[in-house]
Design a protein around this motif. Structure first.
Motif, PDB file in Angstrom:
ATOM      1  N   LYS A  46      35.448  37.731  53.748  1.00 11.32           N
ATOM      2  CA  LYS A  46      34.058  37.865  53.315  1.00 11.32           C
ATOM      3  C   LYS A  46      33.992  38.745  52.078  1.00 11.32           C
ATOM      4  CE  LYS A  46      29.494  38.954  55.060  1.00 11.32           C
ATOM      5  NZ  LYS A  46      28.783  37.716  55.030  1.00 11.32           N
ATOM      6  N   VAL A  47      33.316  38.256  51.067  1.00 16.87           N
ATOM      7  CA  VAL A  47      33.105  38.989  49.821  1.00 16.87           C
ATOM      8  C   VAL A  47      31.606  38.964  49.550  1.00 16.87           C
ATOM      9  CG1 VAL A  47      33.659  39.082  47.366  1.00 16.87           C
ATOM     10  CG2 VAL A  47      35.325  38.172  48.956  1.00 16.87           C
ATOM     11  N   GLU A  48      31.080  40.082  49.140  1.00 14.89           N
ATOM     12  CA  GLU A  48      29.662  40.147  48.817  1.00 14.89           C
ATOM     13  C   GLU A  48      29.338  39.143  47.713  1.00 14.89           C
ATOM     14  OE1 GLU A  48      27.059  41.904  50.165  1.00 14.89           O
ATOM     15  OE2 GLU A  48      28.538  42.389  51.717  1.00 14.89           O
ATOM     16  N   PRO A  49      28.256  38.372  47.846  1.00 17.06           N
ATOM     17  CA  PRO A  49      27.878  37.439  46.783  1.00 17.06           C
ATOM     18  C   PRO A  49      27.710  38.174  45.456  1.00 17.06           C
ATOM     19  CG  PRO A  49      26.545  37.073  48.750  1.00 17.06           C
ATOM     20  CD  PRO A  49      27.345  38.327  48.987  1.00 17.06           C
ATOM     21  N   GLY A  50      28.199  37.565  44.403  1.00 18.23           N
ATOM     22  CA  GLY A  50      28.076  38.147  43.075  1.00 18.23           C
ATOM     23  C   GLY A  50      29.202  39.094  42.699  1.00 18.23           C
ATOM     24  N   THR A  51      30.179  39.320  43.591  1.00 13.05           N
ATOM     25  CA  THR A  51      31.293  40.210  43.282  1.00 13.05           C
ATOM     26  C   THR A  51      32.129  39.611  42.160  1.00 13.05           C
ATOM     27  OG1 THR A  51      31.358  40.983  45.563  1.00 13.05           O
ATOM     28  CG2 THR A  51      33.312  41.380  44.239  1.00 13.05           C
ATOM     29  N   THR A  52      32.483  40.436  41.174  1.00  8.67           N
ATOM     30  CA  THR A  52      33.230  39.963  40.007  1.00  8.67           C
ATOM     31  C   THR A  52      34.646  40.514  40.008  1.00  8.67           C
ATOM     32  OG1 THR A  52      32.597  41.808  38.604  1.00  8.67           O
ATOM     33  CG2 THR A  52      31.084  39.921  38.654  1.00  8.67           C
ATOM     34  N   LEU A  53      35.492  39.927  39.169  1.00 10.29           N
ATOM     35  CA  LEU A  53      36.847  40.454  38.995  1.00 10.29           C
ATOM     36  C   LEU A  53      36.795  41.895  38.505  1.00 10.29           C
ATOM     37  CD1 LEU A  53      38.960  37.609  37.328  1.00 10.29           C
ATOM     38  CD2 LEU A  53      39.313  38.651  39.566  1.00 10.29           C
ATOM     39  N   ALA A  54      35.882  42.187  37.617  1.00 12.07           N
ATOM     40  CA  ALA A  54      35.751  43.542  37.088  1.00 12.07           C
ATOM     41  C   ALA A  54      35.463  44.535  38.207  1.00 12.07           C
ATOM     42  CB  ALA A  54      34.658  43.597  36.026  1.00 12.07           C
ATOM     43  N   GLU A  55      34.625  44.144  39.161  1.00  8.96           N
ATOM     44  CA  GLU A  55      34.315  45.026  40.288  1.00  8.96           C
ATOM     45  C   GLU A  55      35.506  45.178  41.225  1.00  8.96           C
ATOM     46  OE1 GLU A  55      29.571  44.378  40.966  1.00  8.96           O
ATOM     47  OE2 GLU A  55      30.906  42.731  41.517  1.00  8.96           O
ATOM     48  N   LEU A  56      36.234  44.102  41.444  1.00 13.24           N
ATOM     49  CA  LEU A  56      37.370  44.144  42.367  1.00 13.24           C
ATOM     50  C   LEU A  56      38.590  44.852  41.770  1.00 13.24           C
ATOM     51  CD1 LEU A  56      37.226  40.557  43.911  1.00 13.24           C
ATOM     52  CD2 LEU A  56      36.680  42.705  45.059  1.00 13.24           C
ATOM     53  N   PHE A  57      38.908  44.582  40.495  1.00  9.21           N
ATOM     54  CA  PHE A  57      40.190  45.026  39.941  1.00  9.21           C
ATOM     55  C   PHE A  57      40.125  45.621  38.547  1.00  9.21           C
ATOM     56  CE2 PHE A  57      40.833  41.364  42.719  1.00  9.21           C
ATOM     57  CZ  PHE A  57      41.563  41.971  43.718  1.00  9.21           C
ATOM     58  N   GLY A  58      38.942  45.779  37.982  1.00  4.93           N
ATOM     59  CA  GLY A  58      38.808  46.211  36.597  1.00  4.93           C
ATOM     60  C   GLY A  58      39.645  47.407  36.203  1.00  4.93           C
ATOM     61  N   ASN A  59      39.608  48.472  36.978  1.00  2.00           N
ATOM     62  CA  ASN A  59      40.364  49.679  36.638  1.00  2.00           C
ATOM     63  C   ASN A  59      41.827  49.610  37.062  1.00  2.00           C
ATOM     64  OD1 ASN A  59      38.116  50.860  35.503  1.00  2.00           O
ATOM     65  ND2 ASN A  59      37.471  51.771  37.437  1.00  2.00           N
ATOM     66  N   ALA A  60      42.187  48.640  37.875  1.00  3.23           N
ATOM     67  CA  ALA A  60      43.558  48.549  38.395  1.00  3.23           C
ATOM     68  C   ALA A  60      44.494  47.767  37.482  1.00  3.23           C
ATOM     69  CB  ALA A  60      43.537  47.902  39.780  1.00  3.23           C
ATOM     70  N   ILE A  61      43.954  47.007  36.557  1.00  2.81           N
ATOM     71  CA  ILE A  61      44.789  46.166  35.688  1.00  2.81           C
ATOM     72  C   ILE A  61      45.312  46.993  34.524  1.00  2.81           C
ATOM     73  CG2 ILE A  61      44.827  44.151  34.177  1.00  2.81           C
ATOM     74  CD1 ILE A  61      42.653  42.951  36.038  1.00  2.81           C
ATOM     75  N   GLU A  62      46.627  47.018  34.399  1.00  2.00           N
ATOM     76  CA  GLU A  62      47.251  47.782  33.324  1.00  2.00           C
ATOM     77  C   GLU A  62      47.685  46.904  32.159  1.00  2.00           C
ATOM     78  OE1 GLU A  62      51.341  50.117  33.291  1.00  2.00           O
ATOM     79  OE2 GLU A  62      49.735  51.230  34.287  1.00  2.00           O
ATOM     80  N   LYS A  63      48.230  45.730  32.454  1.00  2.00           N
ATOM     81  CA  LYS A  63      48.767  44.876  31.395  1.00  2.00           C
ATOM     82  C   LYS A  63      48.603  43.404  31.778  1.00  2.00           C
ATOM     83  CE  LYS A  63      53.330  44.040  30.517  1.00  2.00           C
ATOM     84  NZ  LYS A  63      54.712  44.370  30.202  1.00  2.00           N
ATOM     85  N   VAL A  64      48.292  42.590  30.781  1.00  2.00           N
ATOM     86  CA  VAL A  64      48.206  41.145  30.953  1.00  2.00           C
ATOM     87  C   VAL A  64      49.251  40.524  30.031  1.00  2.00           C
ATOM     88  CG1 VAL A  64      46.743  39.103  30.704  1.00  2.00           C
ATOM     89  CG2 VAL A  64      45.738  41.262  31.468  1.00  2.00           C
ATOM     90  N   GLN A  65      50.179  39.795  30.618  1.00  2.00           N
ATOM     91  CA  GLN A  65      51.212  39.109  29.830  1.00  2.00           C
ATOM     92  C   GLN A  65      50.864  37.627  29.772  1.00  2.00           C
ATOM     93  OE1 GLN A  65      55.114  39.076  31.576  1.00  2.00           O
ATOM     94  NE2 GLN A  65      56.031  38.093  29.801  1.00  2.00           N
ATOM     95  N   VAL A  66      50.548  37.136  28.594  1.00  2.00           N
ATOM     96  CA  VAL A  66      50.200  35.727  28.421  1.00  2.00           C
ATOM     97  C   VAL A  66      51.491  34.918  28.404  1.00  2.00           C
ATOM     98  CG1 VAL A  66      49.068  34.032  26.934  1.00  2.00           C
ATOM     99  CG2 VAL A  66      48.141  36.355  27.116  1.00  2.00           C
ATOM    100  N   ARG A  67      51.615  34.007  29.368  1.00  2.00           N
ATOM    101  CA  ARG A  67      52.819  33.176  29.450  1.00  2.00           C
ATOM    102  C   ARG A  67      52.618  31.806  28.802  1.00  2.00           C
ATOM    103  NH1 ARG A  67      56.151  33.560  34.816  1.00  2.00           N
ATOM    104  NH2 ARG A  67      56.196  31.370  34.321  1.00  2.00           N
ATOM    105  N   TYR A  68      51.389  31.327  28.828  1.00  2.00           N
ATOM    106  CA  TYR A  68      51.119  29.990  28.308  1.00  2.00           C
ATOM    107  C   TYR A  68      49.674  29.909  27.852  1.00  2.00           C
ATOM    108  CZ  TYR A  68      49.933  25.018  28.393  1.00  2.00           C
ATOM    109  OH  TYR A  68      49.478  23.765  28.060  1.00  2.00           O
TER     110      TYR A  68
END
Length: 178
Positions: A46-68
């Motif tokens: 169950k996830v609250e309606p309207g929950t975004t990636l930013a709310e779930l993980f925004g501060n936890a993401i350190e690096k994004v490696q583009v593979r394709y």
């Protein structure tokens, strides 16, 4: 009897005549087609309606490696636009997350595939909860996306607003808000 069998087996192995054929080696620069099977097989949460990636993980993401990235949509020289679009997906206030597939249409090869590294605080939090850490993954189609968090759970993302607001092929009049 056992020693006779073992000696015969060792003779075959050591003789060199028992050799496997060379495997075919291919290079495929594209990610797999469609949604990963493990994303469909996971239990819903169950996830609250309207929950975004930013709310779930925004501060936890350190690096994004583009593979394709699909070169038809994102020319190779356009790395800044790719970065800006990915940042907008991860920070969007309108891209809702679900623990199940919310769209009915099929998806093919994603337009983008990225690996996500999470920061040390998030990794420590998972360790304290006795959860195994995994590298995250982001698959982006047009108005759909899938995000694998550090526990291996997949999130299905409605990227409709962000696509029409920030994507080169989006129709700005279909996005809501600024």
């Amino acid at each position: 009897m056992k020693s006779l069998f073992a000696a015969a087996l060792m003779g075959l192995i050591c003789s060199g005549s028992f050799r496997a054929a060379e495997p075919a080696i291919e290079f495929d620069p594209r990610p797999e087609w469609g949604i990963p099977p493990e994303a469909h097989d996971q239990p819903m949460v169950k996830v609250e309606p309207g929950t975004t990636l930013a709310e779930l993980f925004g501060n936890a993401i350190e690096k994004v490696q583009v593979r394709y990235v699909d070169a038809k949509v994102w020319p190779e020289a356009d790395h800044q636009k790719v970065k800006a679009y990915l940042a907008s997906i991860l920070a969007s206030e309108h891209s809702e997350c679900y623990s199940f597939q919310i769209w009915s249409q099929g998806v093919g090869v994603p337009e983008m595939e990225c690996l996500i590294e999470f920061n040390q605080d998030y990794q420590k939090q998972l360790a304290a909860e006795k959860k195994r850490y995994r590298t995250g993954r982001l698959l982006v189609w047009k108005t759909e996306a899938c995000f694998r968090d550090g526990t291996g759970r997949w999130w299905f993302v409605n990227n409709f607003h962000n696509y029409h607001r920030s994507h080169p092929q989006g129709q700005r009049n279909l996005s809501k808000g600024p």
